[in-house]
Design a protein around this motif. Structure first.
Motif, PDB file in Angstrom:
ATOM      1  N   ALA A 257       0.839  -1.215   0.000  1.00  0.00           N
ATOM      2  CA  ALA A 257       0.000   0.000   0.000  1.00  0.00           C
ATOM      3  C   ALA A 257       0.866   1.254   0.000  1.00  0.00           C
ATOM      4  N   TYR A 258       1.942   1.226   0.756  1.00  0.00           N
ATOM      5  CA  TYR A 258       2.844   2.388   0.818  1.00  0.00           C
ATOM      6  C   TYR A 258       3.517   2.627  -0.532  1.00  0.00           C
ATOM      7  N   GLN A 259       4.006   1.566  -1.153  1.00  0.00           N
ATOM      8  CA  GLN A 259       4.704   1.709  -2.426  1.00  0.00           C
ATOM      9  C   GLN A 259       3.810   2.301  -3.505  1.00  0.00           C
ATOM     10  N   HIS A 260       2.513   1.990  -3.455  1.00  0.00           N
ATOM     11  CA  HIS A 260       1.589   2.458  -4.486  1.00  0.00           C
ATOM     12  C   HIS A 260       0.833   3.729  -4.075  1.00  0.00           C
ATOM     13  N   GLY A 261       1.106   4.242  -2.877  1.00  0.00           N
ATOM     14  CA  GLY A 261       0.372   5.406  -2.401  1.00  0.00           C
ATOM     15  C   GLY A 261       0.914   6.720  -2.941  1.00  0.00           C
ATOM     16  N   ASP A 262       0.086   7.750  -2.884  1.00  0.00           N
ATOM     17  CA  ASP A 262       0.545   9.090  -3.267  1.00  0.00           C
ATOM     18  C   ASP A 262       1.262   9.726  -2.078  1.00  0.00           C
ATOM     19  N   ASP A 263       1.690  10.956  -2.227  1.00  0.00           N
ATOM     20  CA  ASP A 263       2.479  11.594  -1.182  1.00  0.00           C
ATOM     21  C   ASP A 263       1.703  11.712   0.132  1.00  0.00           C
ATOM     22  N   ALA A 264       0.427  12.062   0.035  1.00  0.00           N
ATOM     23  CA  ALA A 264      -0.383  12.210   1.250  1.00  0.00           C
ATOM     24  C   ALA A 264      -0.541  10.864   1.964  1.00  0.00           C
ATOM     25  N   GLU A 265      -0.737   9.811   1.182  1.00  0.00           N
ATOM     26  CA  GLU A 265      -0.881   8.477   1.775  1.00  0.00           C
ATOM     27  C   GLU A 265       0.423   8.037   2.421  1.00  0.00           C
ATOM     28  N   LYS A 266       1.534   8.315   1.762  1.00  0.00           N
ATOM     29  CA  LYS A 266       2.819   7.950   2.344  1.00  0.00           C
ATOM     30  C   LYS A 266       3.074   8.716   3.642  1.00  0.00           C
ATOM     31  N   ALA A 267       2.643   9.970   3.692  1.00  0.00           N
ATOM     32  CA  ALA A 267       2.786  10.755   4.922  1.00  0.00           C
ATOM     33  C   ALA A 267       1.956  10.133   6.047  1.00  0.00           C
ATOM     34  N   PHE A 268       0.747   9.658   5.706  1.00  0.00           N
ATOM     35  CA  PHE A 268      -0.090   8.979   6.703  1.00  0.00           C
ATOM     36  C   PHE A 268       0.625   7.749   7.265  1.00  0.00           C
ATOM     37  N   TRP A 269       1.165   6.929   6.354  1.00  0.00           N
ATOM     38  CA  TRP A 269       1.816   5.688   6.803  1.00  0.00           C
ATOM     39  C   TRP A 269       3.013   6.004   7.704  1.00  0.00           C
ATOM     40  N   ARG A 270       3.771   7.050   7.375  1.00  0.00           N
ATOM     41  CA  ARG A 270       4.933   7.387   8.203  1.00  0.00           C
ATOM     42  C   ARG A 270       4.502   7.846   9.600  1.00  0.00           C
ATOM     43  N   LYS A 271       3.433   8.641   9.640  1.00  0.00           N
ATOM     44  CA  LYS A 271       2.936   9.081  10.947  1.00  0.00           C
ATOM     45  C   LYS A 271       2.403   7.900  11.762  1.00  0.00           C
ATOM     46  N   ALA A 272       1.686   7.006  11.087  1.00  0.00           N
ATOM     47  CA  ALA A 272       1.081   5.874  11.794  1.00  0.00           C
ATOM     48  C   ALA A 272       2.125   4.878  12.268  1.00  0.00           C
ATOM     49  N   MET A 273       3.039   4.494  11.379  1.00  0.00           N
ATOM     50  CA  MET A 273       3.962   3.402  11.684  1.00  0.00           C
ATOM     51  C   MET A 273       5.252   3.886  12.347  1.00  0.00           C
ATOM     52  N   GLU A 274       5.750   5.027  11.933  1.00  0.00           N
ATOM     53  CA  GLU A 274       7.027   5.519  12.474  1.00  0.00           C
ATOM     54  C   GLU A 274       6.831   6.408  13.695  1.00  0.00           C
ATOM     55  N   ASP A 275       5.745   7.189  13.703  1.00  0.00           N
ATOM     56  CA  ASP A 275       5.516   8.125  14.811  1.00  0.00           C
ATOM     57  C   ASP A 275       4.504   7.609  15.827  1.00  0.00           C
ATOM     58  N   GLY A 276       3.895   6.456  15.550  1.00  0.00           N
ATOM     59  CA  GLY A 276       2.993   5.845  16.523  1.00  0.00           C
ATOM     60  C   GLY A 276       1.602   6.450  16.576  1.00  0.00           C
ATOM     61  N   GLU A 277       1.184   7.168  15.527  1.00  0.00           N
ATOM     62  CA  GLU A 277      -0.184   7.714  15.490  1.00  0.00           C
ATOM     63  C   GLU A 277      -1.097   6.628  14.908  1.00  0.00           C
ATOM     64  N   ASN A 278      -1.409   5.623  15.757  1.00  0.00           N
ATOM     65  CA  ASN A 278      -2.068   4.413  15.260  1.00  0.00           C
ATOM     66  C   ASN A 278      -3.290   4.030  16.089  1.00  0.00           C
ATOM     67  N   ASP A 279      -4.143   5.006  16.360  1.00  0.00           N
ATOM     68  CA  ASP A 279      -5.372   4.703  17.097  1.00  0.00           C
ATOM     69  C   ASP A 279      -6.369   3.993  16.181  1.00  0.00           C
ATOM     70  N   ASP A 280      -7.571   3.740  16.690  1.00  0.00           N
ATOM     71  CA  ASP A 280      -8.563   2.978  15.920  1.00  0.00           C
ATOM     72  C   ASP A 280      -8.956   3.678  14.624  1.00  0.00           C
ATOM     73  N   ALA A 281      -9.041   5.005  14.672  1.00  0.00           N
ATOM     74  CA  ALA A 281      -9.386   5.741  13.451  1.00  0.00           C
ATOM     75  C   ALA A 281      -8.285   5.580  12.407  1.00  0.00           C
ATOM     76  N   ALA A 282      -7.040   5.599  12.850  1.00  0.00           N
ATOM     77  CA  ALA A 282      -5.922   5.408  11.918  1.00  0.00           C
ATOM     78  C   ALA A 282      -5.935   3.991  11.351  1.00  0.00           C
ATOM     79  N   LEU A 283      -6.300   3.000  12.177  1.00  0.00           N
ATOM     80  CA  LEU A 283      -6.386   1.631  11.688  1.00  0.00           C
ATOM     81  C   LEU A 283      -7.414   1.522  10.570  1.00  0.00           C
ATOM     82  N   GLU A 284      -8.549   2.168  10.752  1.00  0.00           N
ATOM     83  CA  GLU A 284      -9.580   2.103   9.708  1.00  0.00           C
ATOM     84  C   GLU A 284      -9.118   2.789   8.426  1.00  0.00           C
ATOM     85  N   LYS A 285      -8.383   3.889   8.565  1.00  0.00           N
ATOM     86  CA  LYS A 285      -7.847   4.533   7.364  1.00  0.00           C
ATOM     87  C   LYS A 285      -6.820   3.626   6.698  1.00  0.00           C
TER      88      LYS A 285
END
Length: 338
Positions: A257-285
């Motif tokens: 998903a990250y490899q095929h994502g646009d810049d905004a999606e990649k920013a989301f993945w970095r915040k979720a996985m690298e910065d720990g912003e991974n609450d339930d709402a982030a999981l659904e996204k």
């Protein structure tokens, strides 16, 4: 809930562990008795912690592989029971250690041992089980079986450390991830399938074929687990759905998903996985993005490729109930995706 595209079901095999369960039933009764015996200790906490996980309903697929592959070559003796028990103790030890590293609350639908007895007890009881496993390997008198299982123990630990090294790093590649799961999951499947023919005196070519079978089976098995973490249920996994996401584990669906994502999606993945912003709402996204890029089905397709490689590894074997049962195991592992 996020909009998650259903998994592709065409060409997905159905399978059952019943044939291998039936073929190994008598030997597994001996394995189970040995498990209870070797998990015993005068230190009260050791059997309490060990039996909590040992009795929690796992299918014991790995020791059944050892028993079935020994049976495939007509083995007569007791060493396959000791080796199968060693394999199960190695697996149980890694689960105890993994739950500490991953800070997991659930294991096979129950509270993990670390939640009941604490991290220290979980690690130390895991070490005790590893020690018992190596004792039983030595008792067989097979230096080759000891070599294979001791190599596996080192490679499993190496795979776990590599996973820590790439954890929360979104630049992890598909090749990196396959290297992780080859160590942490597939090596024990490979060793379990290899020591059966070793103890039975099979040829080097036959031993390698069964090792290849186990390795590819283990890779398929882990990829299916990765898919279930985003597209399954807690009952399928034996742990909370989304645990990989919450722990910042970079698995195949996330990589794709990250490899095929646009810049905004990649920013989301970095915040979720690298910065720990991974609450339930982030999981659904995350589930929505994984569905958008068809990452679950692509991961299933890769699991199917490894499953087919496992089946090809058995091409040398005559058409017997044991070979058929091993084929069914491949189908079962992939068919967990409903």
């Amino acid at each position: 809930m996020g909009a998650v595209t259903p998994l592709v079901k065409e060409n997905k095999p159905s399978g059952s562990v019943k044939p291998i369960v039936d073929l190994t039933k008598a030997d597994m009764e001996r394995v189970n008795a040995l498990i209870l015996s070797k998990a015993g200790s005068d230190v009260e906490m050791i059997p309490e912690v060990a039996n909590h996980l040992i009795s929690s309903g796992g299918k014991r697929l790995r020791p059944m592989l050892t028993l079935a592959t020994a049976q495939m070559f007509g083995y007569q003796g007791d060493s396959h029971v000791r080796l199968a028990t060693s394999v199960e103790f190695m697996h149980t030890a890694t689960l105890l250690h993994d739950d500490v590293v991953d800070e997991s609350d659930l294991r096979r639908g129950k509270s993990s041992a670390r939640m009941i007895w604490g991290n220290q007890a979980s690690v130390l009881v895991g070490d005790f089980l590893l020690g018992q496993a190596f004792r039983m390997m030595v008792e067989t008198g097979s230096m080759e079986a000891l070599r294979v299982l001791s190599d596996a123990a080192a490679l499993i630990a190496e795979g776990e450390v590599f996973q820590l090294a790439v954890s929360k790093k979104m630049e992890t590649t598909k090749d990196d991830y396959i290297a992780v799961i080859r160590g942490k999951t597939a090596e024990l499947f490979a060793a379990a399938a290899e020591v059966g023919p070793i103890i039975a005196g099979a040829s080097a070519e036959e031993q390698q074929a069964l090792r290849n079978y186990g390795m590819n089976l283990g890779l398929a098995f882990q990829l299916v687990d990765d898919v279930l973490d985003y597209g399954g249920s807690s009952a399928d996994l034996g742990k909370n759905v989304g645990d990989d996401f919450r722990e910042g584990k970079i698995t195949m669906p996330v990589i794709l998903a990250y490899q095929h994502g646009d810049d905004a999606e990649k920013a989301f993945w970095r915040k979720a996985m690298e910065d720990g912003e991974n609450d339930d709402a982030a999981l659904e996204k995350a589930r929505t993005l994984i569905a958008r890029h068809n990452a679950l089905n692509a991961s299933v397709s890769l699991a199917l490729e490894y499953g087919e490689a496992a089946r090809r590894a058995l091409a040398f074997a005559p058409d017997t109930p044991v070979r058929d049962a091993l084929m069914d195991v491949v189908d079962f592992c992939i068919a967990r995706i409903s």
